[in-house]
Design a protein around this motif. Structure first.
Motif, PDB file in Angstrom:
ATOM      1  N   LYS A  28       0.832  -1.212   0.000  1.00 34.95           N
ATOM      2  CA  LYS A  28       0.000   0.000   0.000  1.00 34.95           C
ATOM      3  C   LYS A  28       0.862   1.256   0.000  1.00 34.95           C
ATOM      4  O   LYS A  28       0.529   2.258   0.653  1.00 34.95           O
ATOM      5  N   ASP A  41       1.087   3.209  -2.218  1.00 37.20           N
ATOM      6  CA  ASP A  41       0.322   4.292  -2.851  1.00 37.20           C
ATOM      7  C   ASP A  41      -0.338   5.197  -1.814  1.00 37.20           C
ATOM      8  O   ASP A  41      -0.649   6.350  -2.091  1.00 37.20           O
ATOM      9  N   SER A  46       3.169  -1.501  -4.096  1.00 36.19           N
ATOM     10  CA  SER A  46       1.716  -1.386  -4.101  1.00 36.19           C
ATOM     11  C   SER A  46       1.204  -2.550  -4.937  1.00 36.19           C
ATOM     12  O   SER A  46       1.323  -2.541  -6.163  1.00 36.19           O
ATOM     13  N   ALA A  47       0.674  -3.541  -4.270  1.00 40.07           N
ATOM     14  CA  ALA A  47       0.191  -4.731  -4.983  1.00 40.07           C
ATOM     15  C   ALA A  47      -0.962  -4.346  -5.901  1.00 40.07           C
ATOM     16  O   ALA A  47      -1.067  -4.828  -7.025  1.00 40.07           O
ATOM     17  N   GLY A  92      -5.977  -8.287   5.714  1.00 39.15           N
ATOM     18  CA  GLY A  92      -6.183  -6.951   5.165  1.00 39.15           C
ATOM     19  C   GLY A  92      -4.946  -6.270   4.632  1.00 39.15           C
ATOM     20  O   GLY A  92      -5.026  -5.167   4.080  1.00 39.15           O
ATOM     21  N   GLY A 115      -3.064  -7.290   2.175  1.00 39.12           N
ATOM     22  CA  GLY A 115      -3.001  -7.411   0.719  1.00 39.12           C
ATOM     23  C   GLY A 115      -2.355  -8.695   0.216  1.00 39.12           C
ATOM     24  O   GLY A 115      -1.848  -8.730  -0.907  1.00 39.12           O
ATOM     25  N   LYS A 116      -2.396  -9.752   1.018  1.00 36.75           N
ATOM     26  CA  LYS A 116      -1.779 -11.018   0.604  1.00 36.75           C
ATOM     27  C   LYS A 116      -2.409 -11.545  -0.690  1.00 36.75           C
ATOM     28  O   LYS A 116      -1.707 -11.904  -1.630  1.00 36.75           O
ATOM     29  N   SER A 117      -3.728 -11.594  -0.708  1.00 36.84           N
ATOM     30  CA  SER A 117      -4.394 -12.124  -1.901  1.00 36.84           C
ATOM     31  C   SER A 117      -4.146 -11.223  -3.107  1.00 36.84           C
ATOM     32  O   SER A 117      -3.910 -11.707  -4.219  1.00 36.84           O
ATOM     33  N   THR A 118      -4.166  -9.914  -2.880  1.00 34.25           N
ATOM     34  CA  THR A 118      -3.910  -8.966  -3.973  1.00 34.25           C
ATOM     35  C   THR A 118      -2.506  -9.177  -4.529  1.00 34.25           C
ATOM     36  O   THR A 118      -2.294  -9.152  -5.747  1.00 34.25           O
TER      37      THR A 118
HETATM   38  N1  LIG Z   1      -4.517   1.215  -1.384  1.00 28.78           N
HETATM   39  C1  LIG Z   1      -4.184  -0.063  -1.559  1.00 28.78           C
HETATM   40  N2  LIG Z   1      -5.051  -1.019  -1.192  1.00 28.78           N
HETATM   41  C2  LIG Z   1      -4.687  -2.299  -1.379  1.00 28.78           C
HETATM   42  C3  LIG Z   1      -3.426  -2.651  -1.928  1.00 28.78           C
HETATM   43  N3  LIG Z   1      -3.343  -4.007  -1.952  1.00 28.78           N
HETATM   44  C4  LIG Z   1      -4.504  -4.463  -1.445  1.00 28.78           C
HETATM   45  N4  LIG Z   1      -5.325  -3.445  -1.099  1.00 28.78           N
HETATM   46  C5  LIG Z   1      -6.682  -3.529  -0.531  1.00 28.78           C
HETATM   47  O1  LIG Z   1      -6.611  -4.024   0.807  1.00 28.78           O
HETATM   48  C6  LIG Z   1      -7.746  -4.848   1.095  1.00 28.78           C
HETATM   49  C7  LIG Z   1      -7.283  -6.211   1.592  1.00 28.78           C
HETATM   50  O2  LIG Z   1      -6.610  -6.893   0.531  1.00 28.78           O
HETATM   51  P1  LIG Z   1      -6.494  -8.486   0.491  1.00 28.78           P
HETATM   52  O3  LIG Z   1      -5.639  -8.816  -0.666  1.00 28.78           O
HETATM   53  O4  LIG Z   1      -7.845  -9.119   0.563  1.00 28.78           O
HETATM   54  O5  LIG Z   1      -5.732  -8.732   1.873  1.00 28.78           O
HETATM   55  P2  LIG Z   1      -5.455 -10.117   2.635  1.00 28.78           P
HETATM   56  O6  LIG Z   1      -6.485 -10.203   3.727  1.00 28.78           O
HETATM   57  O7  LIG Z   1      -4.085  -9.949   3.234  1.00 28.78           O
HETATM   58  O8  LIG Z   1      -5.522 -11.223   1.643  1.00 28.78           O
HETATM   59  C8  LIG Z   1      -8.555  -4.930  -0.197  1.00 28.78           C
HETATM   60  O9  LIG Z   1      -9.607  -3.981  -0.130  1.00 28.78           O
HETATM   61  C9  LIG Z   1      -7.536  -4.543  -1.268  1.00 28.78           C
HETATM   62  O10 LIG Z   1      -8.138  -3.958  -2.397  1.00 28.78           O
HETATM   63  C10 LIG Z   1      -2.528  -1.600  -2.319  1.00 28.78           C
HETATM   64  O11 LIG Z   1      -1.417  -1.807  -2.827  1.00 28.78           O
HETATM   65  N5  LIG Z   1      -2.965  -0.335  -2.100  1.00 28.78           N
END
Ligand SMILES: Nc1nc2c(ncn2[C@@H]2O[C@H](COP(=O)(O)OP(=O)(O)O)[C@@H](O)[C@H]2O)c(=O)[nH]1
Ligand SMILES: [Mg+2]
Ligand SMILES: [Zn+2]
Length: 295
Positions: A126, A128, A150-151, A176, A178-181
């Motif tokens: 994140k 960004d 920034s994933a 939250g 961003g692991k999946s992202t």
């Molecule tokens: N601003 C921003 N949001 C992100 C980024 N990567 C992921 N997110 C947001 O963070 C939230 C959690 O992401 P997710 O991949 O589900 O996280 P996980 O729980 O670790 O798998 C989602 O709403 C994503 O869109 C990023 O690089 N920048």
């Protein structure tokens, strides 16, 4: 006769493969000949070793895309809850913002990684949202290389790719971050459970999945739900905890005792470094918290 001959020849064909997922006694094994759904030979026998995701195995194909796991190769390392093996690297993922960095969790994962001879990669997502790395630099100083990405916008992800090639890399971090992202950004697939809260509500319970090894860049990425509430290794002794803190070890020359816990000892290089600001006080407090779990 001919049939018997063919059968006995077939049974001698074994293939090496890797267990991508393990679920309910079935194992998805990737071999050079493709993907096989396997069961363990002699399943549920007492004392039999159970295969876990990540294992390198020898399988005997029975029919198209099905087979039996004949043996499990010795493991380089193995983790429990989640069960996975043969991990080279661990991406410890945090967000620079939203949610705040959970340093205690990051340190816990660093200890677990070092203990299992897994190379840790500290990645902050994140980027960004903010460029401010002050909190992280204050905490770790220069003890670990740090990746900023920034994933979502695929920024900095290329730099990570170089580190992943040919390696098996697991990804851990609180919910939250961003692991999946990140897994989507790396593998270009879209089937990960990236979920905003509203998505999650819509989908109900379907975001709970099992550990999955994803073939990637001649290595593997490991998608591991639940890799965020880990206990420290059972065999880890309190007096050895600081051996997994490279920044503390740099100061341990100043300790009077070789097995210094860096708590109540009067002459302690680590405590001196904390007082003079060379080591982060917060990291030291979190060390004390982890140490208390081992006593
Ligand atoms: N601003 C921003 N949001 C992100 C980024 N990567 C992921 N997110 C947001 O963070 C939230 C959690 O992401 P997710 O991949 O589900 O996280 P996980 O729980 O670790 O798998 C989602 O709403 C994503 O869109 C990023 O690089 N920048
Ligand atoms: Mg996720
Ligand atoms: Zn000490």
């Amino acid at each position: 006769m001919a049939e018997k001959l063919i059968k006995s020849t077939l049974s001698e064909v074994t293939m090496k493969g890797r267990v991508l997922t393990a679920h309910g006694g079935f194992y998805e094994v990737l071999t050079e000949g493709g993907l096989y759904t396997c069961r363990l030979r002699g399943k549920n026998k007492r004392g039999e070793q159970i295969a876990v995701a990540g294992d390198w195995v020898l399988i005997e194909p029975s029919k198209k895309a099905e087979g039996t796991i004949e043996s499990i190769y010795p493991r380089k390392n193995a983790l429990h809850r989640p069960s996975l093996s043969n991990i080279d690297q661990l991406i410890i993922l945090s967000a620079l913002q939203d949610p705040e960095v959970d340093f205690l969790l990051v340190d816990r994962l660093l200890v677990i990684a070092h203990y299992h001879q897994i190379r840790p990669l500290l990645v902050f997502n994140k980027a960004d949202l903010t460029a401010d790395l002050t909190a992280i630099q204050t905490y770790y100083r220069d003890s670990y290389p740090v990746f900023r990405i920034s994933a979502r916008d695929r920024l900095g992800v290329e730099g990570l790719l170089d580190e992943l090639s040919g390696k098996t890399t697991a990804i851990a971090g609180q919910s939250g971050v961003g692991k999946s992202t990140l897994i989507n950004a790396l593998t270009g697939s879209d089937d990960q459970a990236t979920a905003s809260v509203s998505d999650k509500l819509k989908r109900g319970r379907h975001t709970t999945r099992t550990t999955r090894f994803i073939p990637f860049e001649s290595g593997f990425i490991v998608d591991t739900p639940g890799f965020n509430m880990l206990h420290l290794p059972k065999d880890l002794e309190g007096r050895d905890l600081s051996h997994y803190y490279p920044d503390f070890m740099d100061q341990a020359d100043g300790c009077q005792y070789r097995d210094c816990l860096h708590i109540n000892e009067p002459v302690c290089g680590v405590k001196t470094a904390v007082h003079s600001g060379i080591l982060s006080d917060k990291r030291y407090q979190n060390y004390c918290t982890l140490l208390s779990e081992l006593e």
